[in-house]
Motif scaffolding. Structure first.
Motif, short mmCIF file in Angstrom:
data_model
loop_
_atom_site.label_atom_id
_atom_site.label_comp_id
_atom_site.label_asym_id
_atom_site.label_seq_id
_atom_site.Cartn_x
_atom_site.Cartn_y
_atom_site.Cartn_z
N THR A 27 -4.86 -12.21 31.08
CA THR A 27 -3.80 -12.93 31.77
C THR A 27 -3.91 -14.44 31.54
O THR A 27 -2.92 -15.16 31.60
N ASP A 103 -2.41 -21.13 35.92
CA ASP A 103 -2.25 -19.69 36.01
C ASP A 103 -2.40 -18.99 34.66
O ASP A 103 -2.69 -17.80 34.60
N THR A 104 -2.25 -19.73 33.56
CA THR A 104 -2.41 -19.14 32.22
C THR A 104 -3.68 -19.60 31.52
O THR A 104 -3.95 -19.18 30.39
N LYS A 150 -1.59 -12.90 43.89
CA LYS A 150 -1.26 -13.26 42.51
C LYS A 150 -2.39 -14.06 41.87
O LYS A 150 -2.79 -13.81 40.72
N THR A 154 -4.68 -12.84 38.64
CA THR A 154 -4.82 -13.66 37.43
C THR A 154 -6.29 -13.80 37.06
O THR A 154 -6.68 -13.62 35.89
#
Length: 373
Positions: A27, A103-104, A150, A154
């Motif tokens: 992710t 988040d990435t 969330k 991740t």
């Protein structure tokens, strides 16, 4: 992190029933360690270990000197692109980052850092504890933006990468008599590995929810241009000298320090054992050892196979000692950057990193993501 003191327990409860299985791709990628993965976290630190100036980044998009210790992209950049996550892996210290970037994936690594706190302290960079504190801060921002479920998902689906140990040897053990007096080499290796296991296992990555961790081993230390300069071995026509990687045709022959290569091999062998032990002790965790030594020696021993012409000198300046502030706008860089294994006196060129990343994808990373690399 008082607001989120409940997080380690929540992570463990959420993951207790999860059996590790091969994911299609991560992710996100979160990177820790040294210059191999540092995208520019040292740029605002009062340290000589900075690369936010020319000619660093000359082949990076926009010819931007971002703080990466190379002429272009690093393995972290290449992997987030290969996994189709995003184009580059930014530094956490980048002031333009937002929660979507976190988040990435981002890099928390700090060039010249290591597994021994003294290594980072002597040059004023971020040790692993500080890097992890920055990760905790990033998680809080992700939770505030996306919510705890969330953010947790991740992290659990992310690839955590660690590269450390080279600076502990080159800038600490080999240079500081006080360190050598305190630790025989085997004991020093054991201390570094104990610190690494603590970072992964005890109160750090594992308890923060990490499920997939890739640990990069040491390179052939004795073949780094800085090492061949500062610790230059006597010339020899022996078989061991012929195996030292001097297939470049350079007028002034440079030779690898075979003792230092042996030191790296011994460390890597111990690291592989520790990685296997961690897998047994933490069955919900997947940890892989990423071999850096073998593919780098392949480039040095067989440069034509990769399109290299110069293997034991850096592209920047004389290629012997230029690093950080010594590799600067006044340094005359080589003409064809892709023909050099090393960009400066320690760090590989973008071309070498491409070859290394391809090796990682074809070998060790297949154990984590067999269908996406």
């Amino acid at each position: 992190m008082e607001k989120n003191s409940h997080l380690p327990l929540l992570f463990l409860l959420l993951s207790a029933t999860i059996i590790p299985s091969a994911a299609t791709r991560p992710t996100a990628i979160y990177a820790f360690g040294d210059s191999i993965l540092d995208s520019g976290n040292n740029n605002k630190l009062l340290t000589v270990c900075r690369a936010n100036h020319k000619p660093y980044g000359i082949d990076f998009p926009g010819q931007s000197h971002t703080g990466r210790f190379s002429n272009g992209k690093l393995p972290g950049d290449m992997l987030v692109s290969a996994f189709r996550i995003k184009e580059i892996l930014p530094a956490y210290a980048d002031s333009t980052l937002d929660a979507d970037d976190l988040d990435t994936g981002v890099s928390f690594a700090s060039a010249c850092s290591g597994l021994h706190d003294l290594t980072a302290a002597e040059v004023g960079v971020l040790n692993l504890d500080k890097q992890f504190q920055n990760f905790e801060q990033a998680f809080v921002k992700m939770e505030e933006r996306f919510g705890l479920p969330k953010a947790t998902a991740t992290v659990q689906g992310a690839l955590f990468m660690i590269s450390a140990g080279s600076s502990d040897m080159i800038d600490n053990y080999y240079l500081l008599p006080t360190t050598r007096a305190k630790y025989p080499l085997p004991a020093y290796h054991d201390m570094l590995l104990k610190n690494l296991v603590t970072f992964v296992k005890a109160r750090k990555l594992y308890n923060a929810g990490a499920k997939n961790i890739a640990i990069i081993g040491l390179p052939p230390l004795g073949c780094l241009p800085m090492d061949t300069t500062v610790f230059s071995p006597p010339s020899s026509s022996s078989a061991s000298s012929q195996k030292s990687g001097n297939l470049t045709g350079d007028l002034f022959r440079r030779e690898c320090k075979m003792k230092h290569n042996k030191d790296a091999m011994e460390y890597n062998a111990k690291l592989e054992v520790r990685v296997k032990r961690m897998m047994v002790e933490m069955p919900t965790l997947k940890v892989i050892y990423m071999d850096l030594f073998t593919p780098m020696m392949d480039m040095i021993d067989r440069p034509n196979k990769f399109g290299f012409k110069t293997t034991l000198k850096g592209c920047c300046g004389s290629g012997s000692v230029e690093l950080g502030p010594l590799c600067n706008v006044a340094s005359i860089a080589c003409h064809v950057h892709s023909e050099y294994v090393f960009w400066d006196s320690i760090n590989p060129s973008e071309a070498a990193y491409k070859a290394l990343t391809n090796n990682f994808k074809a070998r060790s990373l297949r154990r984590l993501y067999p269908s996406s690399v």
